[in-house]
Design a protein around this motif. Sequence first.
Motif, PDB file in Angstrom:
ATOM      1  N   ASN A 208       0.808  -1.229   0.000  1.00  0.00           N
ATOM      2  CA  ASN A 208       0.000   0.000   0.000  1.00  0.00           C
ATOM      3  C   ASN A 208       0.836   1.272   0.000  1.00  0.00           C
ATOM      4  OD1 ASN A 208       0.990  -0.137   2.578  1.00  0.00           O
ATOM      5  ND2 ASN A 208      -0.987   0.085   3.591  1.00  0.00           N
ATOM      6  N   GLY A 209       2.024   1.220  -0.602  1.00  0.00           N
ATOM      7  CA  GLY A 209       2.844   2.418  -0.771  1.00  0.00           C
ATOM      8  C   GLY A 209       3.570   2.353  -2.101  1.00  0.00           C
ATOM      9  N   ASP A 210       3.846   3.510  -2.675  1.00  0.00           N
ATOM     10  CA  ASP A 210       4.578   3.540  -3.951  1.00  0.00           C
ATOM     11  C   ASP A 210       5.417   4.803  -4.035  1.00  0.00           C
ATOM     12  OD1 ASP A 210       5.337   2.749  -6.610  1.00  0.00           O
ATOM     13  OD2 ASP A 210       3.962   4.266  -7.375  1.00  0.00           O
ATOM     14  N   HIS A 211       6.642   4.656  -4.517  1.00  0.00           N
ATOM     15  CA  HIS A 211       7.570   5.786  -4.611  1.00  0.00           C
ATOM     16  C   HIS A 211       7.979   6.091  -6.045  1.00  0.00           C
ATOM     17  CE1 HIS A 211      10.240   2.406  -5.180  1.00  0.00           C
ATOM     18  NE2 HIS A 211      11.088   3.238  -5.717  1.00  0.00           N
ATOM     19  N   THR A 212       7.414   5.384  -7.029  1.00  0.00           N
ATOM     20  CA  THR A 212       7.897   5.506  -8.401  1.00  0.00           C
ATOM     21  C   THR A 212       7.377   6.785  -9.062  1.00  0.00           C
ATOM     22  OG1 THR A 212       6.076   4.114  -9.190  1.00  0.00           O
ATOM     23  CG2 THR A 212       8.156   3.017  -8.675  1.00  0.00           C
ATOM     24  N   GLN A 213       7.777   6.999 -10.309  1.00  0.00           N
ATOM     25  CA  GLN A 213       7.431   8.238 -11.013  1.00  0.00           C
ATOM     26  C   GLN A 213       5.921   8.351 -11.205  1.00  0.00           C
ATOM     27  OE1 GLN A 213       9.794   8.918 -14.483  1.00  0.00           O
ATOM     28  NE2 GLN A 213       8.932  10.923 -14.878  1.00  0.00           N
ATOM     29  N   GLN A 214       5.371   9.503 -10.800  1.00  0.00           N
ATOM     30  CA  GLN A 214       3.918   9.683 -10.790  1.00  0.00           C
ATOM     31  C   GLN A 214       3.467  10.737 -11.799  1.00  0.00           C
ATOM     32  OE1 GLN A 214       2.298   7.597  -8.981  1.00  0.00           O
ATOM     33  NE2 GLN A 214       3.870   6.916  -7.549  1.00  0.00           N
ATOM     34  N   THR A 215       2.178  10.629 -12.149  1.00  0.00           N
ATOM     35  CA  THR A 215       1.448  11.658 -12.878  1.00  0.00           C
ATOM     36  C   THR A 215       0.230  12.016 -12.049  1.00  0.00           C
ATOM     37  OG1 THR A 215       0.039  10.072 -14.044  1.00  0.00           O
ATOM     38  CG2 THR A 215       2.163  10.645 -15.078  1.00  0.00           C
ATOM     39  N   VAL A 216      -0.489  13.057 -12.436  1.00  0.00           N
ATOM     40  CA  VAL A 216      -1.732  13.404 -11.730  1.00  0.00           C
ATOM     41  C   VAL A 216      -2.695  12.226 -11.752  1.00  0.00           C
ATOM     42  CG1 VAL A 216      -3.791  14.853 -11.830  1.00  0.00           C
ATOM     43  CG2 VAL A 216      -1.526  15.895 -12.090  1.00  0.00           C
ATOM     44  N   VAL A 217      -2.788  11.563 -12.882  1.00  0.00           N
ATOM     45  CA  VAL A 217      -3.709  10.426 -13.014  1.00  0.00           C
ATOM     46  C   VAL A 217      -3.319   9.292 -12.067  1.00  0.00           C
ATOM     47  CG1 VAL A 217      -4.538   8.624 -14.580  1.00  0.00           C
ATOM     48  CG2 VAL A 217      -4.353  10.987 -15.394  1.00  0.00           C
ATOM     49  N   LYS A 234      11.734  13.241  -9.236  1.00  0.00           N
ATOM     50  CA  LYS A 234      11.239  13.180 -10.609  1.00  0.00           C
ATOM     51  C   LYS A 234       9.710  13.203 -10.692  1.00  0.00           C
ATOM     52  CE  LYS A 234      11.859   8.128 -10.937  1.00  0.00           C
ATOM     53  NZ  LYS A 234      12.650   7.079 -11.614  1.00  0.00           N
ATOM     54  N   SER A 235       9.033  13.025  -9.554  1.00  0.00           N
ATOM     55  CA  SER A 235       7.568  13.148  -9.529  1.00  0.00           C
ATOM     56  C   SER A 235       7.109  14.547  -9.163  1.00  0.00           C
ATOM     57  CB  SER A 235       6.971  12.151  -8.531  1.00  0.00           C
ATOM     58  OG  SER A 235       7.121  10.826  -8.989  1.00  0.00           O
ATOM     59  N   MET A 236       8.045  15.401  -8.769  1.00  0.00           N
ATOM     60  CA  MET A 236       7.676  16.738  -8.290  1.00  0.00           C
ATOM     61  C   MET A 236       7.559  17.720  -9.453  1.00  0.00           C
ATOM     62  SD  MET A 236       9.759  16.924  -4.699  1.00  0.00           S
ATOM     63  CE  MET A 236       9.077  18.534  -4.286  1.00  0.00           C
ATOM     64  N   THR A 237       6.445  17.593 -10.144  1.00  0.00           N
ATOM     65  CA  THR A 237       6.115  18.522 -11.220  1.00  0.00           C
ATOM     66  C   THR A 237       5.093  19.528 -10.708  1.00  0.00           C
ATOM     67  OG1 THR A 237       4.276  17.168 -12.021  1.00  0.00           O
ATOM     68  CG2 THR A 237       6.466  16.677 -12.911  1.00  0.00           C
ATOM     69  N   ALA A 238       4.950  20.629 -11.420  1.00  0.00           N
ATOM     70  CA  ALA A 238       3.985  21.647 -11.021  1.00  0.00           C
ATOM     71  C   ALA A 238       2.573  21.071 -10.996  1.00  0.00           C
ATOM     72  CB  ALA A 238       4.062  22.838 -11.979  1.00  0.00           C
ATOM     73  N   GLU A 239       2.251  20.215 -11.973  1.00  0.00           N
ATOM     74  CA  GLU A 239       0.916  19.628 -12.052  1.00  0.00           C
ATOM     75  C   GLU A 239       0.645  18.703 -10.866  1.00  0.00           C
ATOM     76  OE1 GLU A 239       2.410  20.934 -15.903  1.00  0.00           O
ATOM     77  OE2 GLU A 239       3.209  19.468 -14.466  1.00  0.00           O
ATOM     78  N   SER A 254       4.301  11.696   1.333  1.00  0.00           N
ATOM     79  CA  SER A 254       5.463  12.332   1.952  1.00  0.00           C
ATOM     80  C   SER A 254       6.508  12.571   0.871  1.00  0.00           C
ATOM     81  CB  SER A 254       6.047  11.450   3.065  1.00  0.00           C
ATOM     82  OG  SER A 254       6.633  10.282   2.518  1.00  0.00           O
ATOM     83  N   LEU A 255       7.492  13.384   1.203  1.00  0.00           N
ATOM     84  CA  LEU A 255       8.619  13.604   0.306  1.00  0.00           C
ATOM     85  C   LEU A 255       9.709  12.596   0.639  1.00  0.00           C
ATOM     86  CD1 LEU A 255       8.894  17.509   0.430  1.00  0.00           C
ATOM     87  CD2 LEU A 255       7.488  16.093  -1.096  1.00  0.00           C
ATOM     88  N   VAL A 256      10.308  11.999  -0.393  1.00  0.00           N
ATOM     89  CA  VAL A 256      11.408  11.046  -0.199  1.00  0.00           C
ATOM     90  C   VAL A 256      12.475  11.315  -1.258  1.00  0.00           C
ATOM     91  CG1 VAL A 256       9.870   9.266   0.716  1.00  0.00           C
ATOM     92  CG2 VAL A 256      10.436   9.251  -1.722  1.00  0.00           C
ATOM     93  N   THR A 257      13.682  10.846  -0.988  1.00  0.00           N
ATOM     94  CA  THR A 257      14.759  11.064  -1.966  1.00  0.00           C
ATOM     95  C   THR A 257      14.966   9.877  -2.895  1.00  0.00           C
ATOM     96  OG1 THR A 257      16.460  10.237  -0.454  1.00  0.00           O
ATOM     97  CG2 THR A 257      15.982  12.608  -0.417  1.00  0.00           C
ATOM     98  N   VAL A 274      12.152  19.806  -0.009  1.00  0.00           N
ATOM     99  CA  VAL A 274      11.280  20.738   0.715  1.00  0.00           C
ATOM    100  C   VAL A 274      11.259  22.078  -0.006  1.00  0.00           C
ATOM    101  CG1 VAL A 274      10.952  22.014   2.862  1.00  0.00           C
ATOM    102  CG2 VAL A 274      11.625  19.600   2.940  1.00  0.00           C
ATOM    103  N   LYS A 275      12.431  22.560  -0.364  1.00  0.00           N
ATOM    104  CA  LYS A 275      12.519  23.840  -1.078  1.00  0.00           C
ATOM    105  C   LYS A 275      11.845  23.760  -2.443  1.00  0.00           C
ATOM    106  CE  LYS A 275      17.068  24.249  -0.218  1.00  0.00           C
ATOM    107  NZ  LYS A 275      18.433  24.849  -0.193  1.00  0.00           N
ATOM    108  N   GLU A 276      12.004  22.629  -3.121  1.00  0.00           N
ATOM    109  CA  GLU A 276      11.383  22.464  -4.439  1.00  0.00           C
ATOM    110  C   GLU A 276       9.860  22.457  -4.323  1.00  0.00           C
ATOM    111  OE1 GLU A 276      11.330  21.872  -8.641  1.00  0.00           O
ATOM    112  OE2 GLU A 276      12.869  22.566  -7.249  1.00  0.00           O
ATOM    113  N   ALA A 277       9.336  21.801  -3.291  1.00  0.00           N
ATOM    114  CA  ALA A 277       7.882  21.763  -3.091  1.00  0.00           C
ATOM    115  C   ALA A 277       7.322  23.171  -2.907  1.00  0.00           C
ATOM    116  CB  ALA A 277       7.543  20.893  -1.887  1.00  0.00           C
TER     117      ALA A 277
END
Length: 573
Positions: A208-217, A234-239, A254-257, A274-277
């Motif tokens: 029940n957790g996932d850290h891979t590259q995400q999209t809004v969908v 790599k998941s931290m896009t503006a969208e 959460s944020l992870v590296t 944190v700064k990027e968010a």
Amino acid sequence: MKVQLIIKNLKVYNSYFKKFIQGDVVINHGKFIHIGKDYEERLTSKNIMDGNNRYMIPGLIDIHMHIESSMTIPSEFSRATIKHGVTTVVADPHEIANVFGIQGINEFIKSKEKLDIFYGIPSSVPSTSSILETTGGKITVNEVKELLDYDNILCLGEVMNFKDLIEDENSSINEIINICKDKKIPLEGHCPKIEGVDLSLYIYRGVNGDHTQQTVVSIEEKIRNGMFIEMQHKSMTAENIKFLVENNLYEHFSLVTDDVMADKLTKGHLNELVKEAVKLGMSIENAIYVSTYTPAKRMNLFDRGIIAPGKIADFILLEDIDNFNIYEVYKNGEVIFNKDKGLKEEYFTEKSKFDKKFYNSVKLKPITKDNLLVKAPKNYENKVTCRTMKVMKNTTFTEEGEVTLNIVDNSLEWQHSNCALIAVFERYGKNNNIAFGLVEGEIIKEGAVATTWAHDHHNLMVMGRNLQDMVLAANEVISCNGGYVVANNNKIMAKLELPIGGIVSHEPIEVIGEKLGKVREAMKELGYNHMNEIMSFSTLSLPVSPALKITDKGLIDVRNCSIIPLFKAHSKK
């Protein structure tokens, strides 16, 4: 009552209200005892300091990362990371486990560091199966049972073997999951581009957790189905950030590296996310929340991530909240980093020690050009259509392509094409496998690059535009007992030695970072065009990351977990 420390005049972050509150902080025996005012008659200390109206926030907590990604040992990782405000991490040691099995995990775990390093049990070693890749070690049900008794094990590490998980309820991975369910620990996932019924089955099994590259969908679908999202860079896009903010989803991510290269680690860690968010539109209060409180709750670390009575006094003093400028970092109520004085080195004198056998894991003789000749099957004449791995600029995923090449003297003539040759050599002395592939896209245009830091099996992988440089780079890696090497025009351009298991080094992180930076620059000079050249190349061998990858067993169709041939069709014209 005499206490350890009183810090007056602070803006203290309160996790429950997600805001800063003016007050004093009282610490005793490494824990917070009081936050606020009107305590002087009952709580006193010889150690009173003025916080000068600085901002106090909890120490940052990274719950999905790999120490081996920084190509260093736990003691050096601790020394490098804590100055960035990170006081707790949950590491998944599946890289060292792929090389040495449970012995490798034990070598990491036995280190006692100032940074609190908890561990996840590597669930997928190998990442797929022995049919698809050769590894030095394996983690089976027996090792999982043993590791579950360790005090600093918090979760099951990322589950990668998607096909066996959802299609065979009696598979080894499902047996591992069921054992971990009994312990009621978090089950971490790895499910890129998995959706619909497949995703439901994946979650149904318990992950029940996932850290891979995400999209809004993907974020919407996964959270809607009860999955916790760990947002790496790599998941931290503006969208994506806008979606999380607008839907108030702070309890569910959460944020992870995940992976921070050594040359990047010297500059920052979770603090950079944190700064990027904030830059992408999240308030600083919420960015702090999802890098302290939310990750602690996810991992059942209820003793930290909060500035409140009874919680561990791990915290950061910030000079400037807008730029997240760190003034001091405290661990258990003791200052261990100051921006002017640096680290308190007395806390970091003990180095992780590794047995000699960990320095001798590359069981390969020097290779020759003949080892790199790609022989066409006897029924192929003149031309052949081959599969290619297409590398794209901003992702570690690949696409499958194709190219038609000539056959000369029964060998594939690839040198005059737009493709580079890639080869993987089994390096554990188990079967002497060699597999070949062709790579196109945003990669080197000349020369060669070779490494044993090849996820996750860590066999020797070499990619090049000519045989001479490929042989030179590969043999230099072998002579170093593992590492990363770039060559061109029959000369070594840059190299990083990784003699411990072929994946990490005992050198200071500053030295590792400098050498890796030169490797990165050399790859760029040869034409590699990617947001992370190192990770892009090293994950070409990762058979759980879409869509077409390579191991010592051959080309891997990731979606179907199967080996497919390099050659597609042939012509007699």
